[in-house]
Design an enzyme around this catalytic site. Structure first.
Site, short mmCIF file in Angstrom:
data_model
loop_
_atom_site.label_atom_id
_atom_site.label_comp_id
_atom_site.label_asym_id
_atom_site.label_seq_id
_atom_site.Cartn_x
_atom_site.Cartn_y
_atom_site.Cartn_z
N ASP A 37 0.86 -1.18 0.00
CA ASP A 37 0.00 0.00 0.00
C ASP A 37 0.90 1.23 0.00
OD1 ASP A 37 -2.15 1.71 0.01
OD2 ASP A 37 -3.18 0.74 1.67
C1 BGC Z 1 -5.22 3.08 0.36
C2 BGC Z 1 -5.45 2.00 -0.67
C3 BGC Z 1 -5.42 2.60 -2.05
C4 BGC Z 1 -4.12 3.33 -2.25
C5 BGC Z 1 -3.95 3.91 -3.63
C6 BGC Z 1 -4.04 3.97 0.05
O1 BGC Z 1 -4.02 5.08 0.87
O2 BGC Z 1 -5.05 2.47 1.63
O3 BGC Z 1 -6.67 1.35 -0.44
O4 BGC Z 1 -5.59 1.58 -3.00
O5 BGC Z 1 -4.05 4.38 -1.31
O6 BGC Z 1 -4.82 4.93 -3.89
#
Ligand code: BGC
Length: 763
Positions: free
Chosen positions: A282
């Site tokens: 993530d």
């Molecule tokens: C989130 C994810 C997301 C990623 C990309 C993160 O802050 O936890 O769920 O896919 O950002 O946008």
């Protein structure tokens, strides 16, 4: 055409350039093709493939293209049109090995057409509708050059204080697992390599929904049995359905961050489950290993992550910076890097990008002039799916459906809230295209003349909360605040109510209140809006609450104040039309709660399928020394699986085909469902099973099957459920998945509490 030739050239080149040391590999043979390609890659090119960067102000486009052409980037996310992504793919085609880029995006509940938030989709209990929403999202995203989505999000959430409850499918392992599989199949369609499909990467692996206290990004401490039994199955279901990717969670698990967790990523995911796809971290998660306190610096963080099996690093530069040195120092092996690179290349292969890098980008001359052209939207489907996801919580004296001849006061800060209609993670959705509650009702009434509108209240009267909700959007605040004194707003609404036959109040949360990092300590409707409801109640006019929110709310007062309550969640681009369809009875509501509604925040957790205990609270027999909160009624406000209809249904007693089941046999549980009301309608018949005695304590009941059934007024139907040994299996203390002989209770109901019961013995 030009692109196709380029591609042909690439495939030939890719094969030719290995001629010296390696025999050419036909593109049809995936493993050989990738191995060959890897033999030609420099270390820098390999590490480049492990880098996933966010398109944004941090890195100018010009620089990104340079980096891509130098082989330093494997994929990007957040660029969402063909003409944005084409130059990047062109840059990749100018790189030495012409390895295609992939373009990712958070396509969570729709792409340009926004469908209801996932929690709402789950409320439909309608697998066809859910599939339709995912398929359309994939088609729209693929048509805009997206190759892969960071979805579905299948984290079980049992603590509604967690803001991301909105993004998941609720509290129940079985329901969420079913939906997980459906969403993966919907995104990937006939295959992740199809031009109208996108690859699914299930998230957040793992257990993110169980963060302590519902506080986002917090730690998770959980017994192995609970993990295997309750929290892991949805990820497994997504993987078994063919999800090509996994996004790794930001939380830690029993003291080790998921991003550094070799047990999670290697032993469980790859070895035990046989996952062969792409694992992405993530956002910034590798860097965060330092903050978690398991890595002393970036170098150690990169080492832990690559060793754990994190293939791509999202939005941090640590792999690029640290992997070469770690390799040189012998702290990681070449195979650590190669394994990750192979998985990235394999994912690109599976997305069809080696055969056709421009598969989803297409030709410039075919680019849509207007990406939001109505012909590209799927409004009818969005409206239909949205109305299937609405849950009728109360309807005293048949307040609903409303008569179209009535004079209606529509009040509340969410009545005209196009941005909130979409909910959080609304991908490429545009507020301007949303149909608000006001728009939908006005359209249904054939004009605005019978609709009196007054705002009545702001979302919140708390300046700190308002600032939080708008902290990213100071230029054009997401939550608009009417500067007039609260009492002036209320007086205006009360005046409107007095002029009307019935009052509809659109109240609840703004979308930012149910979002990433938006954890709450209270679950009630904000005070400013509660004051409005109280004032409306004094008018004596029938009061309908149209709730918008992304998590269960505690609605103790409102349940008493309102004559009808419709839970609409955040219902997407066509939400206003769908809500009007239900309010005016053009659609008979059929949604059921996928998550328990607590009476108060202090009761959390309230999930229905908790373990049996030695001193359970017995309704009707209050007293000391049973498990309860003495200062409130025990039990939820609205149970899991609950939801009303404009018609009524009854269930006969249940019949079991036998009182015993042997390990290879099958039982039939049948029940007659009757529509006892005056309207056609749909409901969800739910099958629960309780394993009465086990080698370890089992839940008081668990959902094992369900069927959404449409019946005409007065119609009856016998509903059958098969029960086999598979439905009775669970993970025992040794994590062995097996059923144990003994007594089982079978329950069938239209919610998880009001059920008919029979028992049988597993031999
Ligand atoms: C989130 C994810 C997301 C990623 C990309 C993160 O802050 O936890 O769920 O896919 O950002 O946008």
């Amino acid at each position: 055409m030009k692109k196709l030739c380029l591609l042909g050239l690439f495939v030939t080149l890719a094969s030719q350039s290995v001629l010296a040391d390696n025999p050419p590999a036909p593109i049809e043979n995936k493993d050989a093709f990738i191995s060959n390609l890897m033999k030609q890659m420099t270390l820098q090119e390999k590490i480049g493939q492990l880098r996933l960067i966010s398109i944004g102000p941090e890195m100018p486009r010009e620089m990104i293209r340079k980096e891509i052409a130098a082989g330093n980037i494997g994929g990007t996310f957040n660029s969402i049109t063909r003409d944005e992504n084409r130059p990047m793919q062109d840059a990749a085609m100018r790189s030495r090995l012409k390895i295609p880029m992939f373009f990712a995006y958070d396509v969570i509940h729709g792409h340009r057409t926004i469908f209801p938030i996932p929690l709402a989709l789950a409320s439909s209990w309608d697998m066809d509708a859910i599939y339709r929403s995912g398929r359309i999202a994939a088609k729209e995203a693929a048509a805009d050059s997206i190759d892969i989505t960071f979805a579905p999000m299948v984290d079980i959430s049992r603590d509604p204080r967690w803001g991301r409850t909105s993004e998941g499918f609720g509290e129940d392992t079985y329901l969420v697992s079913r939906i997980a599989g459906v969403m993966v199949k919907a995104f990937q369609g006939s295959g992740a390599n199809a031009a109208d499909s996108i690859m699914a990467s299930v998230k957040h692996f793992a257990l993110y929904g169980a963060v302590e206290g519902g506080r986002d990004y917090n730690t998770v401490d959980m017994s192995p049995v609970k993990m295997y039994q309750d929290y892991l199955p949805p990820y497994r279901a997504a993987i078994d359905a063919g999800a090509g990717g996994v996004m790794v969670a930001l939380n830690s698990i029993n003291g080790i961050p998921a991003t550094a967790n070799t047990w999670l990523m290697n032993d469980l995911l790859r070895k035990e489950w046989g996952f062969k796809g792409l694992a992405v971290s993530d956002h910034g998660a590798i860097f965060e290993l330092i903050k978690h306190g398991v890595a002393r610096d970036g170098r150690e963080a990169a080492k832990l992550a690559i060793k754990a099996g994190i293939d791509m690093s999202m939005n941090d530069s640590l792999y690029g910076k640290e992997l070469p040195g770690l390799l040189k120092a012998g702290e990681i092996e070449q195979s650590d890097i190669d394994n990750a690179v192979r998985e990235v290349l394999a994912a690109k292969y599976d997305m069809g990008l080696f055969k056709e890098p421009y598969l989803r980008i297409g030709k410039a001359e075919d680019d849509p002039a207007d990406v939001y052209a109505d012909s590209r939207m799927h409004r009818a489907d969005a409206r239909d799916v949205a109305r299937r996801s609405l849950v009728l919580l109360e309807n005293r004296n048949q307040t609903l459906p409303l008569k179209k001849t009535a004079k209606i006061a529509l009040v509340g800060p969410l009545a005209k809230a196009p941005i909130d209609m979409m909910g959080s993670w609304a991908a490429a959705g545009r507020p301007a295209l949303s149909v608000t509650v006001y728009d939908g009702m006005a359209r249904a009434l054939g004009g605005e003349s019978k609709l009196i509108y007054a705002r009545g209240a702001n979302i919140t009267g708390d300046k700190k909360v308002l600032d939080y909700l708008n902290f990213l959007n100071f230029d054009a605040p997401e939550v608009v605040d009417d500067p007039r004194p609260a009492q002036v707003l209320i007086d205006e609404a009360v005046k409107a109510a007095k002029e009307a036959d019935v009052v509809v109040a659109a109240v609840g949360e703004s979308r930012g209140m149910s979002h990433e990092s938006s954890s709450r300590t209270e679950l009630n409707i904000p005070a400013s809006q509660r004051e409005l409801i109280k004032a409306l109640k004094t008018t004596g006019k029938p009061l309908v609450l149209v709730l918008m929110n992304g998590r269960p709310l505690s609605l103790l007062e409102e349940k008493q104040q309102a004559d009808a309550i419709l839970e609409t969640w955040f219902s997407g681009t066509e939400g206003g039309n769908a809500i009007a369809d239900v309010l005016f009875g053009d659609y008979n509501p059929s949604g059921k709660l996928p998550i328990t509604f607590p009476r108060s925040v202090g009761q959390i957790p309230t999930y229905y399928n908790h373990l049996s205990i030695g001193r359970p609270f017995t309704p009707g027999k209050p007293g000391n020394y049973t498990s309860q909160y003495f200062d409130d009624t025990t039990g939820p406000l609205y149970p899991f699986g609950y939801g009303l209809s404009y018609t009524t249904f009854s269930l006969s007693d249940m019949a079991l085909s036998s009182t015993t089941l042997n390990k290879t046999g099958k039982l039939d549980a049948s029940i007659t469902l009757e529509n006892t009301g005056e309207r056609d309608g749909e409901t969800v018949v739910q099958l629960y099973i309780q394993d009465v005695t086990g080698s370890i304590i089992r839940p008081v009941k668990e959902l094992k099957n369900f069927r959404k059934v449409m019946l005409k007024a007065g119609e009856k139907k016998v509903i059958h459920f098969d029960i086999t040994e598979d439905d009775l299996k669970f993970f025992n203390a040794q994590l062995k998945y097996a059923a144990e002989p003994g007594k089982f209770n079978v329950q069938i109901g239209l919610d998880s509490q009001d059920v008919k019961q029979q028992s049988f013995e597993l031999l």
